[in-house]
Scaffold this motif. Structure first.
Motif, short mmCIF file in Angstrom:
data_model
loop_
_atom_site.label_atom_id
_atom_site.label_comp_id
_atom_site.label_asym_id
_atom_site.label_seq_id
_atom_site.Cartn_x
_atom_site.Cartn_y
_atom_site.Cartn_z
N PRO A 1 0.82 -1.21 0.00
CA PRO A 1 0.00 0.00 0.00
C PRO A 1 0.86 1.26 0.00
CG PRO A 1 0.05 -0.96 2.20
CD PRO A 1 0.77 -1.92 1.29
N GLY A 2 0.29 2.35 -0.51
CA GLY A 2 1.02 3.60 -0.61
C GLY A 2 1.53 4.13 0.71
N LYS A 3 0.89 3.75 1.81
CA LYS A 3 1.33 4.21 3.12
C LYS A 3 2.78 3.82 3.39
CE LYS A 3 0.10 4.13 8.06
NZ LYS A 3 0.17 5.59 8.18
N CYS A 4 3.23 2.75 2.77
CA CYS A 4 4.62 2.32 2.94
C CYS A 4 5.60 3.33 2.36
CB CYS A 4 4.84 0.97 2.26
SG CYS A 4 4.00 -0.41 3.07
N PHE A 5 5.10 4.24 1.52
CA PHE A 5 5.95 5.22 0.86
C PHE A 5 5.49 6.65 1.13
CE2 PHE A 5 5.39 1.33 -1.65
CZ PHE A 5 6.67 0.81 -1.56
N GLU A 6 4.70 6.81 2.20
CA GLU A 6 4.14 8.12 2.56
C GLU A 6 3.25 8.67 1.45
OE1 GLU A 6 4.43 10.29 5.37
OE2 GLU A 6 5.03 8.42 6.34
N TYR A 7 2.51 7.78 0.76
CA TYR A 7 1.73 8.22 -0.39
C TYR A 7 0.40 7.46 -0.45
CZ TYR A 7 1.90 11.13 -4.57
OH TYR A 7 1.70 12.12 -5.49
N PRO A 8 -0.66 8.02 0.13
CA PRO A 8 -1.95 7.33 0.15
C PRO A 8 -2.58 7.22 -1.23
CG PRO A 8 -2.18 9.57 0.96
CD PRO A 8 -0.71 9.33 0.80
N ASN A 9 -3.54 6.29 -1.33
CA ASN A 9 -4.33 6.09 -2.54
C ASN A 9 -3.52 5.56 -3.72
OD1 ASN A 9 -6.46 7.05 -1.02
ND2 ASN A 9 -6.31 9.12 -1.84
N TYR A 10 -2.42 4.92 -3.42
CA TYR A 10 -1.60 4.24 -4.42
C TYR A 10 -1.18 2.89 -3.86
CZ TYR A 10 -0.98 8.13 -7.68
OH TYR A 10 -1.19 9.11 -8.61
N MET A 11 -0.74 2.01 -4.75
CA MET A 11 -0.08 0.78 -4.34
C MET A 11 1.06 0.51 -5.30
SD MET A 11 -2.87 -2.17 -5.38
CE MET A 11 -3.39 -2.45 -7.08
N ARG A 12 2.04 -0.27 -4.84
CA ARG A 12 3.21 -0.59 -5.66
C ARG A 12 3.26 -2.07 -5.95
NH1 ARG A 12 9.27 -1.08 -3.42
NH2 ARG A 12 8.43 -3.18 -3.04
N ILE A 13 3.60 -2.40 -7.20
CA ILE A 13 3.83 -3.80 -7.55
C ILE A 13 5.28 -3.97 -8.01
CG2 ILE A 13 1.43 -4.22 -8.16
CD1 ILE A 13 2.29 -4.23 -11.12
N VAL A 14 5.81 -5.17 -7.82
CA VAL A 14 7.16 -5.53 -8.26
C VAL A 14 7.04 -6.28 -9.58
CG1 VAL A 14 9.20 -6.90 -7.70
CG2 VAL A 14 8.05 -5.60 -5.91
N LEU A 15 7.96 -6.01 -10.49
CA LEU A 15 7.86 -6.52 -11.86
C LEU A 15 8.78 -7.70 -12.15
CD1 LEU A 15 7.80 -3.01 -13.55
CD2 LEU A 15 5.82 -4.52 -13.22
N THR A 16 9.49 -8.19 -11.13
CA THR A 16 10.49 -9.24 -11.38
C THR A 16 9.95 -10.66 -11.21
OG1 THR A 16 11.20 -8.97 -9.07
CG2 THR A 16 12.44 -7.79 -10.76
N VAL A 17 8.68 -10.79 -10.88
CA VAL A 17 8.10 -12.13 -10.70
C VAL A 17 8.00 -12.81 -12.06
CG1 VAL A 17 6.80 -11.32 -8.70
CG2 VAL A 17 5.71 -11.36 -10.94
#
Length: 443
Positions: A375-391
């Motif tokens: 969740p964006g809270k992990c990066f001090e940024y609400p209303n977003y989420m991050r995905i990793v592309l190496t899977v």
């Protein structure tokens, strides 16, 4: 005969101020998430920034052979100079020639890039001072700084401009206690790659305000086609810079904990004091693994360019694939990265009225679809989420399809749009139809 005690009258052992004040935002958020996957679906983690997790990306034989040779060397079993063996530092200097004029005397080896960042922060900042870091950004800076009484102030990145730095906001954050500006390029978590002109804008701010830069360039060689990485140190005319990088990502060996700090100081602004300070700090752990240090020259010299090209091509294709799928997800706004190994995805929370925020969005995505994003809270940024592309490709494709299904099941356009046909949502371009206010781009 009794003896008079000179200590306490009872046990009172407390954690130090450093221990109490050290927090890891990502760990804190993740550990408090309610993440019980759907037992009917295989769990897919798009959350971990470790390219080796799934076993589909591995270092080349040349890297492994270099370590095997090091194991057979008696020198690899002893202590090294605190800042690293000379031959290892010379290899890093040659490898980092694109950053400008670098010699072995400018290099301090570290236990991974995170340790390099710690060395840079603690060499430049004292308790009561502050450093400026990007938002959204990698939160290790907060973890390393705040326990020491160093404040982290955030400057905004602009999602509508490929996560460029908001230059006015950056400059507005600077005060007389600002010890350094952190520049993460290419970006974690955004995947942005800054062009020369933008890097010069950042340098101009630092120069006007006489503030050095900590350059986090661990993804320095992760630029997708059409984009070129430029080391900020190579463009600086007067701003002194500490560049942090390492083997971790490019060589697919994060567990080997090999990083480095490179000092760029054309006008001797740092002088002897910062160099001596970095050397002093390096003695706290007496340097990183000697086994890896002695393998460094061969690793850096003999790893074939074709290996790097293949890895970057794979990640870029993953990014394109995920972007093309997720841009069709109702209520989501993926931002195509230019490099690194991540993608940020905006969530139009107003379209999900039964979901309180992005943290609950991520929790329910795990519960229903067994897909875990940060969740964006992990990066001090609400209303977003991050995905990793190496899977692996099949995992990413399956995860993106599940994310779309989740969004279709929970989206509610209300009065804004009601073109829902059977199991499909008619989306010409949801972002164009809906107001930009539906995604909060500034916390």
């Amino acid at each position: 005969m009794s003896r008079r005690t000179r200590g306490r009258q009872e046990w009172d052992v407390r954690a130090s101020t450093l221990a109490r004040n050290t927090t890891n935002t990502i760990r804190n958020v993740v550990e408090n998430l309610v993440v019980e996957p759907n037992p009917q679906k295989e769990f897919i983690a798009l959350s971990i920034g470790d390219p080796t997790t799934f076993g589909n990306l591995n270092p080349p034989e040349q890297v492994l052979e270099a370590i095997k040779e090091s194991v057979e060397t008696a020198k690899s079993r002893g202590y090294a100079p605190a800042k690293g063996h000379l031959e290892a530092r010379e290899a890093v200097a040659e490898y980092s020639a694109h950053q400008g004029n670098v010699t072995a005397n400018d290099v301090i080896l570290s236990s991974g890039a995170s340790h390099a960042i710690e060395l840079a922060i603690t060499a430049l900042a004292d308790s009561g001072q502050n450093i400026l870091a990007p938002r959204p950004g990698f939160m290790i800076y907060q973890t390393l700084a705040e326990g020491l009484g160093i404040t982290v102030k955030y400057y905004n990145l602009l999602p509508d401009e490929q996560w460029k730095v908001d230059i006015d906001d950056l400059e507005s954050q600077i005060d007389e206690d600002t010890a350094a500006i952190v520049v993460i390029n290419p970006s974690n978590p955004c995947g942005s790659v800054y062009d020369k002109d933008h890097l010069v804008e950042i340098l101009d701010v630092a120069s006007r305000n006489h503030v050095p830069i900590i350059a986090d360039e661990i993804y320095e060689h992760f630029a997708f086609s059409g984009h070129k990485f430029h080391a900020i140190s190579s463009l600086s005319k007067d701003v002194p810079i500490l560049t942090c990088s390492g083997l971790t990502k490019r060589f697919l060996v994060p567990g080997w904990r090999m990083g480095w700090v490179i000092i760029h100081d054309r006008h001797n602004i740092f002088g002897k004091e910062i160099r001596k300070g970095l050397n002093n700090l390096a003695t706290r752990i007496l340097g990183p693994s000697v086994l890896v240090q002695l393998a460094l020259p061969n690793i850096l010299k003999y790893t074939p360019q074709s290996f790097f090209d293949d890895v970057i091509l794979f990640i870029e294709n993953q990014a394109k694939s995920a972007y093309e799928v997720l841009r069709r997800a109702p209520g989501l706004r993926p931002i195509m990265p230019q490099g690194a190994m991540y993608m940020m995805i905006g969530i139009q929370m107003s379209l999900f009225p039964t979901i309180k925020n992005e943290i609950q969005f991520v929790e329910r995505l795990v519960k229903e679809q067994s897909v875990f994003c940060l969740p964006g809270k992990c990066f001090e940024y609400p209303n977003y989420m991050r995905i990793v592309l190496t899977v692996p490709e099949e995992y990413l494709r399956e995860a993106c399809q599940r994310i779309i299904l989740f969004c279709k099941e929970h989206v509610d356009y209300g009065d804004k749009r009601k073109e829902i046909e059977n199991d499909d949502v008619t989306v010409t371009n949801t972002i164009e139809v809906l107001s930009e206010s539906d995604i909060s781009v500034h916390p």
